[in-house]
Write a protein that holds these residues in place. Structure first.
Motif, PDB file in Angstrom:
ATOM      1  N   LEU A 254      -1.737   7.608  -2.925  1.00 37.54           N
ATOM      2  CA  LEU A 254      -2.912   8.270  -2.485  1.00 37.54           C
ATOM      3  C   LEU A 254      -3.350   9.369  -3.399  1.00 37.54           C
ATOM      4  O   LEU A 254      -4.266  10.222  -3.225  1.00 37.54           O
ATOM      5  N   SER A 255      -2.643   9.583  -4.622  1.00 31.72           N
ATOM      6  CA  SER A 255      -2.739  10.514  -5.570  1.00 31.72           C
ATOM      7  C   SER A 255      -4.268  10.471  -6.185  1.00 31.72           C
ATOM      8  O   SER A 255      -5.066   9.424  -6.181  1.00 31.72           O
TER       9      SER A 255
ATOM     10  N   ALA B 240       6.587   7.035  -0.370  1.00 29.86           N
ATOM     11  CA  ALA B 240       5.602   6.315   0.160  1.00 29.86           C
ATOM     12  C   ALA B 240       4.511   7.204   0.394  1.00 29.86           C
ATOM     13  O   ALA B 240       4.450   8.426   0.660  1.00 29.86           O
ATOM     14  N   TYR B 241       2.910   6.374  -0.021  1.00 28.63           N
ATOM     15  CA  TYR B 241       1.963   7.280   0.230  1.00 28.63           C
ATOM     16  C   TYR B 241       1.542   8.466  -0.499  1.00 28.63           C
ATOM     17  O   TYR B 241       0.773   9.186  -0.227  1.00 28.63           O
TER      18      TYR B 241
ATOM     19  N   LYS C  99       0.827  -1.311  -0.115  1.00 31.74           N
ATOM     20  CA  LYS C  99       0.112   0.067  -0.156  1.00 31.74           C
ATOM     21  C   LYS C  99       0.669   1.331   0.000  1.00 31.74           C
ATOM     22  O   LYS C  99       0.629   2.096  -0.338  1.00 31.74           O
ATOM     23  N   ALA C 100       2.124   1.145   0.451  1.00 30.66           N
ATOM     24  CA  ALA C 100       3.084   2.352   0.615  1.00 30.66           C
ATOM     25  C   ALA C 100       3.085   2.813  -1.036  1.00 30.66           C
ATOM     26  O   ALA C 100       3.101   3.933  -1.289  1.00 30.66           O
TER      27      ALA C 100
ATOM     28  N   VAL D  22      10.408   2.345   0.928  1.00 28.57           N
ATOM     29  CA  VAL D  22      10.420   3.067  -0.301  1.00 28.57           C
ATOM     30  C   VAL D  22      10.241   4.672   0.003  1.00 28.57           C
ATOM     31  O   VAL D  22      10.604   5.491  -1.071  1.00 28.57           O
ATOM     32  N   GLY D  23       9.816   5.256   0.977  1.00 29.05           N
ATOM     33  CA  GLY D  23       9.651   6.523   1.300  1.00 29.05           C
ATOM     34  C   GLY D  23      11.028   7.273   1.265  1.00 29.05           C
ATOM     35  O   GLY D  23      11.150   8.463   0.432  1.00 29.05           O
ATOM     36  N   PRO D  24      11.972   7.027   1.797  1.00 31.09           N
ATOM     37  CA  PRO D  24      13.123   8.145   1.732  1.00 31.09           C
ATOM     38  C   PRO D  24      13.652   7.784   0.338  1.00 31.09           C
ATOM     39  O   PRO D  24      14.725   8.807   0.140  1.00 31.09           O
TER      40      PRO D  24
END
Length: 507
Positions: free
Chosen positions: A424-425, A419-420, A92-93, A318-320
């Motif tokens: 969420l776009s 991430a997200y 989901k990220a 994945v975020g950073p």
């Protein structure tokens, strides 16, 4: 210069507003001799020129290395206490077929939370037995599909779902492995919408009901109960919440062992990252070691063998590794009353907003930004980076310092958007969703195509009808003036390449 009194207490004025804080930005992001930034050897002005803005950019090697790091952290920590650990990437990220392949190549399993995410993982060639299927309201069609393809584990989220999964497996002559998601009552120190283990929320069943529901699961020949699952929240910096949750779960796990095997215990994910220099998340190695030690101690106290431990990081991996590139459109100084006088905040408006990063609007999340198309000697100014949507709450970065000479046309990057953000776009205000580009070894490639105006109109069945009635062709990207043609940098439907802007078309 003194700090701006409008700035929050956690935000420090940087000595150099051009610098990239190592704890926030991808390590491959550096300034070229002319001041322009490059990520993984690819200049950001080249990325913006080729693909347009807004643009999601992922450092592929950094994603892969973080996946391998988290796998090693947990497997090493649990080997030291005589057990094993499995790591699932929380799709989901951000999930695409490329991401799914990167995760499996790093030795991770993958969690999916919908039929769509399942389809992406299967399209990537992921072995279904290495998938976990989450969700508080999985449809019968989704469950049928999961059992059909051989999903490794279905996470049961409610009492009603037990019968649904059992029926789907029985109808296909299968025995489906399942976990039971429980609420441990441990409330992580995070936003209320991100905390998922307290009682008054939609996920899981009460811990007190776990033994009864496990018995119901075991009564079905088509189900194989493999253990409990919990998730205490997201963007969690310390190990205390995980340790307390593990302790509570072990007590129930021990009682369940009296009635049959319980080989696994899934402690979820939610490991935090630094979005700003003020954030101080624990090292993943330290967190893994603490959780492993607590789980081992609790199992020893209960005189039971250590289960296989499972974890589900997504944002951490994945975020950073992601940044988002924008083009500044307007700047607007706003003078406000502050500390018995006045102070100025500079609003910097960009060509994206809450449609490509909903987290600040949803959660009040803080982010870090920098001008990346050049460097500046100007003093740092307190800014608020705003989107272009018709919402006063459309803010991407609430508080940061940028060079005070930021002007329209500047390239701006926001950190830690892997991430997200894409996941969420939306198309709010009919903005098209940006492309996702992976960079590595001085090269870039699109891994998710950006949308175009053609894409938006293709779903509006009335658009062709109105055009036919009027005798006019429907508006297409190729008919639009430059700003519309370049919206979000979407590539041409016909060529797959980014469209030229108005000035380039005139040449």
């Amino acid at each position: 210069m003194p700090d701006n009194p409008l700035a929050p207490d956690w935000l420090q004025r940087p000595d150099d507003p051009n610098a990239f804080a190592a704890e926030v930005w991808p390590p491959s992001l550096r300034r070229e001799p002319d001041g322009t930034a490059a990520i993984a050897g690819v200049r950001v002005d080249d990325l913006a020129g080729r693909y347009g803005t807004p643009l999601y950019v992922l450092d592929e090697d950094y994603v892969r290395s973080r996946a391998e790091r988290v796998r090693r952290a947990f497997t090493d920590a649990f080997e030291r206490v005589g057990s094993t650990a499995e790591v699932y990437y929380a799709g989901k990220a951000f999930l695409s077929t490329d991401i799914a392949r990167w995760m499996t190549e790093a030795g991770l399993r993958i969690d999916v939370a919908s039929g769509g995410e399942l389809a992406v993982a299967l399209a990537a060639g992921v072995d279904p037995s290495r998938l976990g299927f989450h969700g508080n309201n999985k449809s019968r069609q989704e469950l049928d599909r999961a059992v059909d393809v051989g999903v490794g584990t279905v996470v049961i989220d409610s009492e009603q779902e037990i019968e649904r999964v059992a029926a789907a497996a029985s109808a296909r002559g299968r025995v489906q492995r399942v976990r039971l998601r429980v609420r441990t009552g441990v409330h992580a120190h995070t936003h209320d919408f991100l905390a998922t283990a307290h009682d008054d929320q939609k996920f899981g069943v009460a811990l007190d009901d776990a033994e009864r529901l496990a018995s119901v699961i075991r009564s079905h020949e088509s189900l194989d109960f493999v253990g409990l699952h919990c998730h205490i929240g997201s963007q969690i910096f310390g190990a205390d919440g995980f340790a307390e949750s593990a302790a509570r779960l072990v007590a129930v796990h021990a009682r369940l062992l009296q009635h049959g095997p319980v080989p696994e215990l899934n402690l979820g994910g939610g490991f935090g990252i630094a979005y700003t220099s003020a954030d101080r998340p624990d090292r993943i190695e330290d967190l893994a070691q603490r959780v492993a030690q607590v789980l081992a101690a609790e199992c020893e106290r209960a005189d039971i063998p250590m289960p296989i431990a499972a974890f589900e990081p997504g944002r951490y991996i994945v975020g950073p590794a992601g940044i988002t590139l924008y083009t500044v459109g307007t700047t607007k100084p706003v003078v406000l009353d502050a500390a018995g006088g006045t102070a100025e905040r500079l609003y910097v408006s960009i060509d994206g907003g809450m449609s490509d990063n909903a987290r600040p609007s949803l959660y009040g999340s803080d982010y870090t930004s920098r001008i990346v198309g050049r460097t500046s000697q100007a003093d740092a100014a307190l800014v608020r980076v705003a989107g272009k949507h018709c919402e006063s709450g459309d803010i991407v970065v609430y508080d940061d310092y940028l060079p005070g000479d930021v002007v329209p046309g500047d390239l701006l990057a926001v950190a830690a958007t892997g991430a997200y953000c894409w996941s969420l776009s939306s198309n709010y205000n009919y903005l098209t969703r940006p492309a996702v580009v992976a960079v590595a070894d001085g090269r870039s490639r699109v891994i998710v195509r950006g949308e175009t105006i053609d894409d938006l109109l293709s779903r509006d069945l009335g658009a062709g009808h109105v055009a036919a009635e009027s005798g006019a062709a429907p508006l297409r990207d190729s008919d639009a003036p430059g700003p519309l043609a370049r919206t979000n940098g979407g590539p041409s439907v016909e060529t797959g390449r980014p469209r030229l802007n108005e000035r380039e078309e005139a040449k």
